[in-house]
Scaffold this active site. Structure first.
Site, PDB file in Angstrom:
ATOM      1  N   GLY A 157      79.355  36.647 -51.871  1.00  0.00           N
ATOM      2  CA  GLY A 157      79.263  35.688 -52.973  1.00  0.00           C
ATOM      3  C   GLY A 157      77.933  34.984 -52.919  1.00  0.00           C
ATOM      4  O   GLY A 157      77.026  35.244 -53.703  1.00  0.00           O
ATOM      5  N   ARG A 158      77.787  34.094 -51.924  1.00  0.00           N
ATOM      6  CA  ARG A 158      76.576  33.294 -51.764  1.00  0.00           C
ATOM      7  C   ARG A 158      75.308  34.152 -51.763  1.00  0.00           C
ATOM      8  O   ARG A 158      74.305  33.813 -52.382  1.00  0.00           O
ATOM      9  CB  ARG A 158      76.682  32.526 -50.440  1.00  0.00           C
ATOM     10  CG  ARG A 158      75.519  31.616 -50.121  1.00  0.00           C
ATOM     11  CD  ARG A 158      75.592  31.144 -48.671  1.00  0.00           C
ATOM     12  NE  ARG A 158      76.935  30.745 -48.294  1.00  0.00           N
ATOM     13  CZ  ARG A 158      77.435  29.529 -48.481  1.00  0.00           C
ATOM     14  NH1 ARG A 158      76.693  28.599 -49.031  1.00  0.00           N
ATOM     15  NH2 ARG A 158      78.663  29.249 -48.102  1.00  0.00           N
ATOM     16  N   CYS A 160      79.057   6.081 -57.075  1.00  0.00           N
ATOM     17  CA  CYS A 160      79.310   4.892 -56.253  1.00  0.00           C
ATOM     18  C   CYS A 160      79.945   5.289 -54.929  1.00  0.00           C
ATOM     19  O   CYS A 160      81.095   4.969 -54.627  1.00  0.00           O
ATOM     20  CB  CYS A 160      80.210   3.915 -57.024  1.00  0.00           C
ATOM     21  SG  CYS A 160      80.337   2.305 -56.241  1.00  0.00           S
TER      22      CYS A 160
END
Length: 444
Positions: A288-289, A357
């Protein structure tokens, strides 16, 4: 590579495969600035020509292997279509990925569904898809899953995911091979498949996966892993008959650091062949990667620059909701300023943060970079894998747009999520807007 009829093709040339790794510095800064001007930021850019070249390089190293792309790395339909055109199949971890693969035109006989603890809705969808075309293969990782398939009337092509008891990868959270979550323990695999065969399932293969982001440092673990899968395949074949395939997963690493060398594909291929030995079944891989990581960048603009004790904090319009890997894995991604004349600026240590945040919303800490000013465009490299796929609407922030490049032409592949979409699924909003005319959306 091979043609569909099984005849060998000529090995791809260097011009077809390109360098073993594409560094962030290799991207055309002018082109990236133009794309950011046209489509705004944050923006994912994916070069499909590079995806194609990566596939050809991998296929040349493993000429006798069937390659199935691990969809979870980047499930954009254009990626599926590009790789299917090269002859790849698609390995899907969810019903959604099966749906997207079929929608992209990938034939069912080139789709493997390999889920972990699949929800009932997923099984319902995939069993229905297999009823439409029985060439689709379902991989189960537990005896319970086989029972649940039988309960739905499925007795078609079945592969078993096994746990070989050995894991490797770039981070403890992705070393799947020794994690009890994944697969049937190796010592129970033969009896599990023998039982499935007795119940009428068409047992076609076994599958195992050592982990994700495996580098040359883990070659010995990979060799041992493949050897265990070989022994298991022979035992299974003795119990239920010959298998069609043995799938040893993917997980090939890519160099995220600028000074990190690319993986030695030829060495990995040789080690795989040596460890597998004589097995009367086709070998399959699920990268994949490796296929998409260095084909993608994330473009983001600096909006806030402030001096802080011991560092300079640069706020950008992308965040952990856009690219999660740094927050989740403490992952390193190269960062480049695309501002005109950036190379002539003073190099200072800067911390680049997003608008979320959370203290974890940081892309780098105290990294030496040319001094960044408000409005400057930055590129984050190796963002083609597990970038958009991990994006979320946390803090009610819409997800970014995606642009693809093919044959030198850029096009919008996925529009930017409009702000109205963050509440679109809420029932109250649906009722309040029923019958109302929706405002026009900007297609960019």
């Amino acid at each position: 590579m091979t043609d569909p009829d099984g005849t060998a093709e000529t090995a791809p040339s260097d011009a077809e495969t390109g360098p073993a790794v594409r560094r962030l510095a290799d991207w055309d800064a002018v082109l990236l600035r133009e794309l950011a001007d046209e489509f705004e930021t944050p923006l994912y850019v994916l070069d499909l020509d590079r995806v194609r070249a990566n596939y050809r390089r991998l296929a040349a190293a493993f000429p006798e292997v069937e390659i199935y792309y691990a969809a979870k790395a980047n499930a954009l339909g254009e990626v599926f279509a590009t790789l299917a055109d090269e002859g790849a199949g698609v390995e899907c971890a969810s019903a959604g990925e099966v749906h997207r693969a079929l929608a992209a035109g990938v034939p069912a006989d080139r789709i493997h569904y390999t889920a972990v603890n699949p929800p009932g809705r997923d099984l319902d969808y995939v069993v229905d898809a297999a009823a439409e075309d029985d060439a689709l293969t379902i991989t189960a990782g537990a005896a319970d899953t086989i029972d649940r398939l039988a309960d739905r009337g499925y007795d078609g092509r079945l592969c078993l995911r096994v746990n070989p008891g050995i894991g490797a990868g770039h981070h403890e959270k992705v070393r799947t091979g020794a994690d009890a979550k994944f697969g049937v323990p190796a010592e129970r695999a033969v009896e599990t498949l023998a039982d499935a065969a007795d119940r009428g399932f068409d047992v076609v293969g076994i599958h195992a996966h050592v982990g994700s982001g495996v580098s040359g440092d883990a070659l010995e673990a990979h060799r041992e892993f493949v050897g265990r899968v070989r022994d298991l395949a022979r035992a299974v074949a003795g119990a239920v008959g010959d298998l069609e395939f043995v799938d040893v997963g993917g997980g090939f690493g890519v160099p995220y650091h600028e000074d990190e060398p690319p993986i030695d594909l030829e060495g990995v291929a040789a080690a795989t062949r040596e460890a597998l030995g004589e097995v009367d079944a086709r070998l399959m891989l699920e990268p994949g990667r490796y296929l998409v990581a260095d084909a993608g960048v994330l473009l983001t603009a600096a909006n806030t620059v402030k001096e802080a004790p011991g560092t300079i904090v640069v706020g950008v319009d992308a965040g952990m909701t856009t690219l999660l890997r740094p927050a989740l894995y403490d992952a390193y991604h190269p960062i480049r300023s695309l501002a005109a004349g950036a190379d002539d600026r003073e190099t200072v240590r800067q911390t680049i943060t997003g608008p979320i945040c959370e203290s974890a919303d940081v892309f780098c800490t105290d990294r030496p970079l040319p001094r960044i000013g408000r409005g400057d465009l930055l590129a984050i490299g190796n963002a083609g894998a597990y970038g958009y796929e991990m994006a979320s609407t946390y803090n009610s922030r819409p997800r970014p747009a995606s642009v693809t490049i093919a044959d030198g032409e850029a096009r919008l592949a996925r529009r930017r999520e409009p702000l109205a979409d963050v509440s679109r699924l809420e029932r109250r909003v649906e009722e309040a807007t029923a019958g109302a005319t929706a405002p026009p959306e900007v297609d960019r």
